[in-house]
Design an enzyme around this catalytic site. Structure first.
Site: not given
Length: 564
Positions: A118-119, A122, A147, A149, A152-153, A188, A192
């Site tokens: 959920l960004g 959390g 950044d 990007t 989530g990964d 990046g 990151s």
């Protein structure tokens, strides 16, 4: 807001089959899938992983396409972000309640665990058992988002690492949140990505920061939480106190123990009477039946009715092989009797499902030998492996487990005598529904530490039988739990929490002289108390001390908390 452009390139050029990578999948600790490759590849990989019991994490990012119910049912975790959850379900995800409803809709289609990122809000995890776990986001190191990007990964990868290492779901979420916070503090995607050390450092700093903030609060400030920590400093997460969450596991107890002290029971002294008597044990939720032992005098309908009247549910069926298998059940050298033992076990599985049970536990007192130069060990082992494969394949919707034991009056040496042998058996049977039931008394007989065995089994631990004993030669005492080896019992509870054990707890005790009802209630109180004390040790930093193998500091922590 992050916008990504996907150029598929080689990702779209997969062959029609995955024969070349099957062997790699089969030895993996976990498999993570994403949707920037053809769907048929994900389906094939999921089939291989699921058939070998390998945890499977499905990212919902990438191509905007539906996901099949069959794929959902095979993955261990489906991990969409908030917009992806809305696309997958066609439901709104604008509020917390709507997110939960959308996640439950995926479970309704077969998903086991739904982990929604959920960004900055959390994450939310809807677990397979219905629990809803929430994790707030961590403060970004440096205080500035650089950044987003790959955040989530990073979160999903860190969660997968913690999960396969056996950490409880809430701890896995915290580890993942630390990884996500670090990722957004750097520029990046790949650059990151944090290391394990990065995450552990942030977790430790967050613990110290939290405690410093609490120390500065006034006692009248209701926002403050008063806590304490040992000089071992911090474990890598802050766990709730023992009183802050309810005991969630269910209890069962040995049905045959209800035959003891009939002078204290006015009811019938038969299987149905024992069920009724067990229903009077306060705190008992579950009943386990033996097959065919408990079915010879009562049918399925009568047992089902008696169970309902007692206010219980059926948890498992345990196999008890009759005397015709004295030369072995799954190890019998006679092919006809070997086949008959397998068929009897399959019948036990069928009766389990008729009663609504989820597990079939196989223990054979006869699968072993008494003398050197008596048995063909290779043939006996291969017979056991093949027998379990056939039983697992006959009942793919049941959890099938081996209850290993080193020795018994019926066979002084068991073919599956130890935790290591049981773990090897599960690997060679190679079925996703094959696991292990750990019996504390059997571990003690084998000279093994039950907690170490539980940690070794991890997600393959399907059942736990609690008891205790003096470990005198040739004796299995079946004493009340935690009454002899109390520190071992406490550590077992700690590790059941660490591996996120989800089965029920069964008291395999022998109250020959005691009131079996009061004995059962004592066992329940004892198990709950030890569970809560283990939670307190986790909160006090025991994990940090275990990571250092520091016996003296660990014992001093137990001493400070009056555990020893």
């Amino acid at each position: 807001f992050v916008s990504s452009v996907v150029v598929t390139g080689a990702n779209a050029a997969w062959p029609e089959d995955i024969a070349d990578i099957k062997s790699r999948i089969q030895i993996a600790k976990a498999v993570m899938l994403q949707r920037e490759i053809p769907e048929h590849v994900n389906v094939l990989v999921a089939e291989v992983a699921a058939s070998h019991g390998i945890p499977l994490f499905q990212d919902a990012g990438g191509a905007d396409r539906p996901i099949s119910d069959s794929l959902l049912a095979q993955v261990t975790f489906i991990t969409p972000n908030q917009p992806e959850l809305a696309r997958l379900t066609g439901l709104p995800t604008d509020t917390d309640d709507n997110i939960v409803k959308a996640a439950k809709s995926l479970q309704g289609r077969g998903a086991k665990n739904v982990l929604v990122t959920l960004g900055e809000a959390g994450a939310l995890l809807l677990a397979h058992d219905g629990r809803i776990l929430r994790q707030s986001s961590f403060p970004v190191p440096g205080g500035q988002v650089i950044d987003e990007t790959g955040a989530g990964d990073s979160f999903r990868a860190a969660f997968a690492v913690a999960f396969v290492e056996g950490h409880p779901l809430q701890e896995s979420l915290r580890f993942a949140a630390a990884a996500g916070a670090i990722a957004v503090s750097r520029m990046g995607a790949v650059p990151s990505l944090p290391s394990r050390q990065d995450c552990e450092r942030l977790l430790k700093d967050e613990v110290v920061s939290t405690m410093a903030g609490e120390a500065n609060c006034s006692s009248s400030d209701k926002r403050c939480k008063v806590g304490s920590i040992t000089d071992s400093a911090a474990e890598t997460s802050v766990m709730p106190t023992a009183d802050s969450k309810p005991f969630s596991l269910k209890f069962a107890s040995r049905l045959n123990s209800m035959a003891a002290r009939p002078d204290l029971w006015p009811g019938d002294s038969n299987v149905l009477g024992w069920v009724a008597r067990q229903g009077t044990v306060r705190g008992l939720n579950v009943i386990d039946f033996n097959y065919p032992q408990h079915f010879t005098s009562a049918g399925v309908d009568a047992l089902k009715s008696a169970t309902l009247q007692a206010g219980l549910e059926v948890g498992a069926i345990g196999m008890r092989f009759p005397d015709e298998f004295r030369l072995g059940a799954f190890t019998n050298p006679n092919a006809t009797l070997w086949r008959k033992a397998i068929e009897l076990t399959m019948e036990g599985g069928a009766h389990a499902k008729l009663l609504g049970a989820r597990e079939l536990v196989v223990w054979s007192a006869y699968d072993g030998y008494d003398y050197p130069i008596q048995a063909d060990y290779h043939k006996a082992w291969s017979n056991v492996v093949e027998a379990f494969q056939q039983v697992c394949d006959a009942h793919p919707d049941l959890r099938v487990s081996i209850e290993h034991k080193p020795t018994d009056a019926s066979s002084r040496f068991s073919i599956v005598p130890s935790a290591g042998a049981a773990k090897l058996l599960v690997a060679e049977v190679s079925r996703p529904n094959m696991g292990i039931t750990l019996d504390v008394g059997h571990c003690i007989l084998a000279g093994e530490n039950p907690a170490q065995s539980a940690a070794l089994f991890g997600p393959h631990l399907f059942g736990v039988h609690l008891n205790d004993g003096h470990s005198r030669l040739g004796a299995e005492d079946g004493l009340m739990f935690g009454t002899v080896h109390s520190t071992m019992a406490l550590e077992l509870m700690y590790w059941l929490q660490q591996i996120n054990y989800q089965g029920h707890l069964y008291f395999d005790t022998f109250p020959h002289n005691e009131d079996p009802v009061r004995e059962g209630e004592f066992n329940i109180r004892r198990a709950k108390a030890l569970w809560q004390r283990a939670e307190g040790l986790r909160a006090a930093g025991l994990g940090h001390l275990l990571a250092q193998h520091d016996a003296l500091k660990a014992l001093e922590l137990l001493e400070q908390r009056s555990e020893i």
